[in-house]
Design a protein around this motif. Structure first.
Motif: not given
Length: 326
Positions: A173-182
Motif C-alpha cells: 500500500s505504501t509502494w502504491l501511494s508513493r507511485h500513485s501515478g502508475i
C-alpha cells in the motif's frame, strides 16, 4: 388491459430487449496477454551485487547489452512465441552505473513489442526488503524511467515470505501511494509466502485494481496426477484467477521428460506441468515460465545457440504454448 395497451406493452418489451442486446457488455477479465519467460542470472537472482542475466557480462556497454538482448529476445519470440520477459532488479544494480547499461535488455524487449516485468529480488534470502531506503531509491529510478511506457509492469518484491499478510499488504500500500501515478493494472503484487497463495492479497481492499503474481512448482508436492495438481493450484488461486499472472512456473527441460498428451499422469513433473498449463488455459491466465533462459538450470526451456536460442524440450514447448492459449 385493453388491446391498445397490450400492443404498446409488447412494443415496449421488444424495444427494451433490443436495447439490452446492443449495450456493450464488459469483457471477462483475464491475464492471457502475458505469455512470458523469466530471463535469469546463472547464480539465481538472489545476489548481493548486480543481477546479470545469462548471456550478459558486467563489462558490457549499453550497446553490447542491447545487441546481445536482441538475439535472446528474438529467440524467445521465435522459438516459444513469448510476448513478455520478466527481468530481475535490485538496488545494487539500479543504484549504480550498471543500470544505464542493463536497460539495454529492457529496451530491446520493448523495441521488439514485448512486455517487460521488473521484479525486485532481495539479497539476504530472508523474504524481507533488505534496505527500505535503497529499495525506494531503486523503485523511484525504475518507475521514473519507465512509468510512461504502458508495456512495462512493476512487481514490488519477489517472494515476500518474511512478511505476514498484514505487513505485506501495508508495504505494498505504501509502494502504491508513493507511485500513485502508475496505473494499478501495471503493478503485480506477489502472493504471500513464496508467492504461493494470492487469496489474502486478492481480498485486501487496499490492493484493489492491482494484478497479482503467483508462483507454483512441481517440487512442492509429490502428486503424480493432473487432478491432484489442479486442486492444489486452485486452492492457491481462490476466486482471483482473473487478476493473477503465474509469473513463475517451470519443470525439468533437460532431463528427457515427455510432456506430450498420454505421458502426463504417472510422473510428478509431467502431471504438474500439464495441470498448470491446462488450468491457465481454461481460466485465461498468463504464465511467465521459469526460466526462459538461465545457464546451468535444468528447468531452462532454452539455451544459447550462436547469437540466438535453441529449445531444450520440444514437448515442453508445446505444453507451454498450450497453456498460453496458442
Amino acid at each position: 388491459m385493453t388491446r391498445l395497451r397490450r400492443h404498446m406493452h409488447a412494443i415496449l418489451i421488444a424495444v427494451l430487449a433490443a436495447s439490452l442486446l446492443t449495450i456493450p457488455q464488459p469483457a471477462a477479465a483475464a491475464t492471457t496477454a502475458f505469455r512470458g519467460v523469466n530471463w535469469a542470472d546463472a547464480r539465481d537472482n538472489y545476489v548481493d551485487g548486480w543481477v546479470i542475466p545469462t548471456g550478459l557480462t558486467a563489462g558490457d556497454t549499453y550497446d553490447v547489452v542491447r545487441s546481445k538482448a536482441d538475439g535472446i529476445i528474438s529467440g524467445f519470440q521465435q522459438q516459444l512465441g513469448a510476448n513478455t520477459v520478466r527481468l530481475p532488479i535490485n538496488p545494487q544494480s539500479v543504484n549504480s552505473d550498471w543500470w544505464a547499461r542493463y536497460q539495454g535488455a529492457a529496451d530491446s524487449a520493448l523495441a521488439h513489442g514485448m512486455k517487460v516485468i521488473f521484479g525486485y529480488w532481495e539479497a539476504n534470502k530472508d523474504g524481507l526488503v533488505d534496505d527500505v531506503t535503497a529499495w525506494n531509491t531503486m523503485w523511484d529510478k525504475v518507475t521514473g524511467d519507465y512509468a510512461g511506457n504502458g508495456n512495462v509492469y512493476f512487481e514490488p518484491m519477489n517472494e515476500p515470505f518474511g512478511y505476514s499478510l498484514n505487513s505485506w499488504v501495508s508495504l505494498c500500500s505504501t509502494w502504491l501511494s508513493r507511485h500513485s501515478g502508475i496505473p494499478r493494472g501495471r503493478v503485480l503484487v506477489s502472493g504471500t509466502g513464496y508467492n504461493d497463495n494470492v487469496t489474502g492479497v486478492g481480498a485486501a481492499s487496499a490492493l484493489t485494481g492491482t494484478l497479482l503474481s503467483l508462483h507454483f512448482y512441481g517440487f512442492w508436492a509429490s502428486d503424480t496426477t493432473r487432478s491432484a495438481w489442479t486442486a492444489n493450484l486452485s486452492n492457491r488461486l481462490g476466486s482471483y484467477s482473473s487478476r493473477t499472472v503465474i509469473d513463475e512456473a517451470g519443470s525439468p527441460m533437460t532431463t528427457g521428460l515427455d510432456y506430450s498428451a498420454g505421458h502426463q499422469d504417472g510422473n510428478v513433473f509431467t502431471a504438474y506441468f500439464a495441470a498448470t498449463t491446462d488450468l491457465a488455459r481454461s481460466r485465461q491466465m498468463g504464465v511467465v515460465y521459469w526460466p526462459g533462459l538461465r545457464s546451468g538450470d535444468t528447468y531452462s526451456i532454452t539455451r544459447q545457440s550462436g547469437s540466438g536460442l535453441a529449445t531444450n524440450n520440444a514437448s515442453g514447448v508445446v505444453q507451454l504454448r498450450w497453456g498460453w492459449g496458442l
